[in-house]
Design a protein around this motif. Structure first.
Motif, short mmCIF file in Angstrom:
data_model
loop_
_atom_site.label_atom_id
_atom_site.label_comp_id
_atom_site.label_asym_id
_atom_site.label_seq_id
_atom_site.Cartn_x
_atom_site.Cartn_y
_atom_site.Cartn_z
N ARG A 225 7.01 8.04 62.00
CA ARG A 225 8.10 7.90 61.02
C ARG A 225 8.16 6.43 60.58
N CYS A 226 7.10 5.98 60.00
CA CYS A 226 6.97 4.57 59.65
C CYS A 226 6.63 4.44 58.17
N PRO A 227 6.81 3.22 57.64
CA PRO A 227 7.33 2.00 58.28
C PRO A 227 8.83 1.85 58.10
N ASP A 228 9.40 0.81 58.73
CA ASP A 228 10.79 0.39 58.51
C ASP A 228 11.80 1.49 58.84
N GLU A 229 11.58 2.15 59.97
CA GLU A 229 12.38 3.31 60.32
C GLU A 229 13.88 3.06 60.30
N LEU A 230 14.35 2.02 60.99
CA LEU A 230 15.79 1.82 61.14
C LEU A 230 16.48 1.49 59.83
N VAL A 231 15.89 0.61 59.03
CA VAL A 231 16.50 0.28 57.74
C VAL A 231 16.57 1.51 56.84
N GLN A 259 1.88 1.61 48.63
CA GLN A 259 2.73 0.72 49.42
C GLN A 259 4.11 1.34 49.56
N PHE A 260 4.76 1.06 50.70
CA PHE A 260 6.17 1.39 50.82
C PHE A 260 6.97 0.24 50.22
N ILE A 261 7.76 0.55 49.22
CA ILE A 261 8.63 -0.45 48.59
C ILE A 261 10.06 0.05 48.79
N ILE A 262 10.71 -0.41 49.84
CA ILE A 262 12.03 0.08 50.24
C ILE A 262 13.08 -0.60 49.36
#
Length: 349
Positions: A225-231, A259-262
């Motif tokens: 469950r990546c990336p940046d799971e908690l945010v 890319q993941f762009i959160i």
């Protein structure tokens, strides 16, 4: 427009999709596919489990609650989601090019705008678009309250899944896009009775092979469950008070760059105070306070909540996480993991 088994579905609904949902739940083709889907063993997706050799060679994208991602099969091999109890996972795949969008929808008001977000990179305006569709999740919380037909129409106060499923079907019916529904594994099809007599979802997640469009039920773990799971988990709660995300799916992944762009999301000091309060509650109270389906959550639900609250307490100012109000950007590494791109550098460029 909905198509089942190659035949256009005739809508008779005047009640926000409810009647059409009932009819589709009883459609022989979809009943048969539900039985077939249920018969396939659930896949446990983990970097460290017995599938590790296979997984490490695959590029995957994971979608959290209220997120969506549209992936190119030349860049991404697998896409999926889980943790859907009263939520519904939606898969829409372009038949011509294999472009695949997955959303994890959690309430009816998000459906119309969310569907538009999903279709943005799927529909070719120059050609007639035909999409393959799978709906998985959303169980029946009171399966013994009514008979088989009445319970489908039931809208009891704790019935979260039925209105959401009905709204999704209504949106498909009203669209000019041709949606070929292959899987409708929701409500009674996705309900079982637990050891203490409570209703539970049979499956809460799935994994899609982007090149073939095949789909299996699946669960994920923290390594996948990546990336940046908690945010990303925090954004689900924070988005309720952030007006820019009202009735929208959360933007997470860039299709073209892989890319993941959160996208940034504001969280208030009130949410931080609430995290401090909730952290003191006994586990049983956490379940009933934080979940729409307390008896159906996975074993790691409470731990995930506590890790999220710890992050909020450690970083009470949302700008500490989204520096200069810019997205958090993650690039895929050669080994298949994710590496964060410095936000300050990105902002300067």
């Amino acid at each position: 427009m909905i198509i089942v088994g190659g035949v256009p579905f005739e809508s008779n609904s005047t009640d926000q999709g409810s009647s059409d949902l009932v009819a589709l739940m009883e459609h022989p083709v979809l009943v048969s596919t539900s039985l077939s889907f249920k018969a396939i063993p659930e896949k446990k997706f983990s970097i460290s489990d017995t599938y590790s050799d296979e997984v490490e060679k695959k590029r995957h994208v994971y979608v959290f609650q209220r997120e969506y991602a549209t992936v190119d099969p030349t860049l991404v091999d697998l896409i999926g989601t889980d943790e859907a109890t009263t939520c519904v996972g939606v898969v829409i795949r372009n038949r011509d090019n294999g472009m695949t969008s997955v959303a994890h929808m959690d309430y009816p008001a998000i459906v119309d705008h969310g569907l538009s977000q999903m279709l943005e990179k799927l529909v070719d305006c120059k050609h007639e678009s035909e999409m393959d569709v799978h709906l998985i999740g959303g169980f029946e919380e009171c399966p013994n309250k009514h008979d088989e037909h009445t319970q489908l129409r039931s809208k009891a106060p704790n019935d979260h899944s039925f209105p959401l499923c009905a709204k999704i079907i209504e949106a498909f019916v009203r669209s000019t896009v041709k949606f070929h529904i292959h899987t409708l594994f929701v409500l009674r099809h996705n309900t079982k009775i637990g050891t203490v007599g409570n209703a539970l979802p049979i499956f809460s997640g799935f994994l899609v092979q982007t090149r073939t469009g095949s789909i299996v039920s699946a669960t994920f773990d923290q390594t996948t469950r990546c990336p940046d799971e908690l945010v990303r988990r925090i954004r689900v709660s924070a988005s309720f008070s952030d007006s820019q995300w009202r009735n929208k799916l959360l933007e997470t992944y860039d299709t073209q760059t892989d890319q993941f762009i959160i996208a940034p999301c504001y969280w208030s000091i009130r949410l931080v105070h609430m995290a401090s309060y909730l952290q003191q509650l006994p586990d049983e109270e956490i379940l009933h306070t934080c979940s729409t389906s307390p008896y159906a959550e996975a074993p790691d639900f409470i731990d995930n909540q506590k890790r999220m609250w710890n992050y909020l307490i450690q970083y009470p100012n949302w700008k500490e996480s989204f520096k200069l109000g810019k997205p958090r950007i993650f690039a895929r590494t050669v080994s298949g993991g994710w590496m964060m791109v410095e936000q300050a550098h990105e902002a300067a460029s």
